[in-house]
Design an enzyme around this catalytic site. Sequence first.
Site, PDB file in Angstrom:
ATOM      1  N   GLY A 109       0.854  -1.189   0.000  1.00  0.00           N
ATOM      2  CA  GLY A 109       0.000   0.000   0.000  1.00  0.00           C
ATOM      3  C   GLY A 109       0.881   1.226   0.000  1.00  0.00           C
ATOM      4  CB  THR A 110       3.762   2.140  -2.019  1.00  0.00           C
ATOM      5  OG1 THR A 110       4.151   0.813  -1.619  1.00  0.00           O
ATOM      6  CG2 THR A 110       4.925   3.078  -1.775  1.00  0.00           C
ATOM      7  N   GLY A 111       0.860   4.263  -1.004  1.00  0.00           N
ATOM      8  CA  GLY A 111       0.254   5.557  -1.291  1.00  0.00           C
ATOM      9  C   GLY A 111       1.043   6.620  -0.546  1.00  0.00           C
ATOM     10  CG  ASN A 117      -7.006   6.500   9.912  1.00  0.00           C
ATOM     11  OD1 ASN A 117      -6.413   6.874  10.913  1.00  0.00           O
ATOM     12  ND2 ASN A 117      -7.037   7.200   8.794  1.00  0.00           N
ATOM     13  CE  LYS A 151      -5.167   9.374  13.186  1.00  0.00           C
ATOM     14  NZ  LYS A 151      -4.425   8.760  12.085  1.00  0.00           N
ATOM     15  CG  ASN A 161      -9.809  10.028  12.297  1.00  0.00           C
ATOM     16  OD1 ASN A 161      -9.563  11.083  11.732  1.00  0.00           O
ATOM     17  ND2 ASN A 161      -8.909   9.065  12.427  1.00  0.00           N
ATOM     18  CD  GLU A 173      -9.251   4.447   5.954  1.00  0.00           C
ATOM     19  OE1 GLU A 173      -9.046   5.607   6.374  1.00  0.00           O
ATOM     20  OE2 GLU A 173      -8.445   3.513   6.097  1.00  0.00           O
TER      21      GLU A 173
END
Lengths: 320, 320
Positions: B19-21, B115, B197, B201, B279
């Site tokens: 997941g190389t975003g 997340n 967190k 969110n 998400e």
Amino acid sequence: MEKDTANSNINPVRILVVGTGAVGGFYGSRLARAGAEVTTVNRSDYKEVANNGIFIKSIDGDYHFKPHAVLKNVADYQGYPDYILIALKSLPQLDIGKIIAPAVGPKTKIFLLQNGINIEENISVKFLDNEIISGLAFICVNRIKPGHISHLCYGKLVVGAYPDGNSAAVDKLANLFNESKTPCRISESIITERWRKLIWNAPFNPISVLTQTDTQQIMAKPETVTLVRTIMEEVYAVAASVGHILPTDVIDKNIADTEIMRPYKTSMLLDFEENRPMEVEAILGNIVRTAKKSGIMVPHLQTMYELLTLLVRGGGQNQK
Amino acid sequence: MEKDTANSNINPVRILVVGTGAVGGFYGSRLARAGAEVTTVNRSDYKEVANNGIFIKSIDGDYHFKPHAVLKNVADYQGYPDYILIALKSLPQLDIGKIIAPAVGPKTKIFLLQNGINIEENISVKFLDNEIISGLAFICVNRIKPGHISHLCYGKLVVGAYPDGNSAAVDKLANLFNESKTPCRISESIITERWRKLIWNAPFNPISVLTQTDTQQIMAKPETVTLVRTIMEEVYAVAASVGHILPTDVIDKNIADTEIMRPYKTSMLLDFEENRPMEVEAILGNIVRTAKKSGIMVPHLQTMYELLTLLVRGGGQNQK
């Protein structure tokens, strides 16, 4: 200003329509068909309507409505009408009392044909000696272009004396509508009827705007139907807290009716899409405030109200 | 595949980024700066990254990251890495266990940098003998085009062993980050940190999408701040119901921090605007389900959850 000779009679009921959009134009045309002398106030489409009247494409058969007179301003009305039909949107920024004042004579009846709750009080306080008639329209009707209205479904009215009861003026008005094949029922508890209509409007209007969906899409998801039902229960409780006890099956009936309804875009969603002001306060804000006064928790209504007002204010809608 | 000779050393820690975003690319680059041998899996921008690496425009100074190797598929990895860094989005439709399986060796540590809550269990059950590390990124970072990342603010990490405690592998990972000037704090209660967190969110992500506003617009309206606070209280209560007691000032602090923050578009709003999957389940659905199990009423969260899922499903978002 042109005479509508076809519909005139010796002593016609004189009616001034303020807010000649789809609803005002449609019901004004019905009163004219019953022989009333109907004058309209038009702003954006004044020229078109003054020249050509209003064309109504209706499921009951198309027809043409030529007002007795078309005015740019309420103050241009000659004398005083028997009734002022107010079909403006219920918006806090519209001072309806001020708008209609020039045409309100000692015997003028003020007929508020608008959505929401708590919309009569400001008018009633300003015109203490005038009779207030309150009404609800159950109709799908749109203005498709200046001078052209499309009547897609339903059309019936419920009217009553404000704050309750009946009167000769209400009877007369209802008769005019019924004579022109526009079913009009008299209710002696018109405020209760407003709450009953809100059972549907309070969930469907905001949900449709916040999620950009029509009624079929909303009803297709069981969890959303549960949300709709929960919101309806909140409205039911708030109505009861101020003395308006609705039938116990009102929620089941609204859900069932919506399930079999053709896919429908709410008026609030149409307003949103067209960047027109939405009736957020009349449909949601006034319930939330009434709930607060009554000490009733309405978390689902509250959430949607805050989201909608933020949507309007935040820039999600660039209002015209 | 090209060697990154500058950063290689005798026995470098071997890391595979899946997941190389923006997040995966950024933190992968930081591990490489600390001397790790970082391989990335790239799909949409494979060609660009394989040829030119990743350019990072950062508030800490711009730099270039050339992965040890760039792969099209996880299965192309040679041998097994010491760590797999998972920076994929938390989406129900992504079977992360299946995606990473080909590269999970007996000693591979699985580092979930994602997340939401309840995101580790599926992985932990599938790889019973592998250590799971859970982590949270506090950062504003975007991929602006293939091979180009913009790092706008913050950057710190919180990591910990799953479900709690510490380990040598966690220490080693945290040290790598801290060596490359990427503040990384170890928490022995990482799930509690996830809930902490979520306090931010859970209100801001959905509100921003439903009303298309940034944080400044949300904070400018006192009634919306009240809504934000109420939602935070619901998250607080659900967290407490499953044993995660957050500091009593966590809500005040989150509100105060957001008030002084630069206007910020949430990641969920960016996803919405770009028609990318959001998400919704990791950030809202999992809280709502946990609340239900705990018997806690969360009407504000519930309303937003139903609205968001309807928005996705109803067509308000046409997901790619």
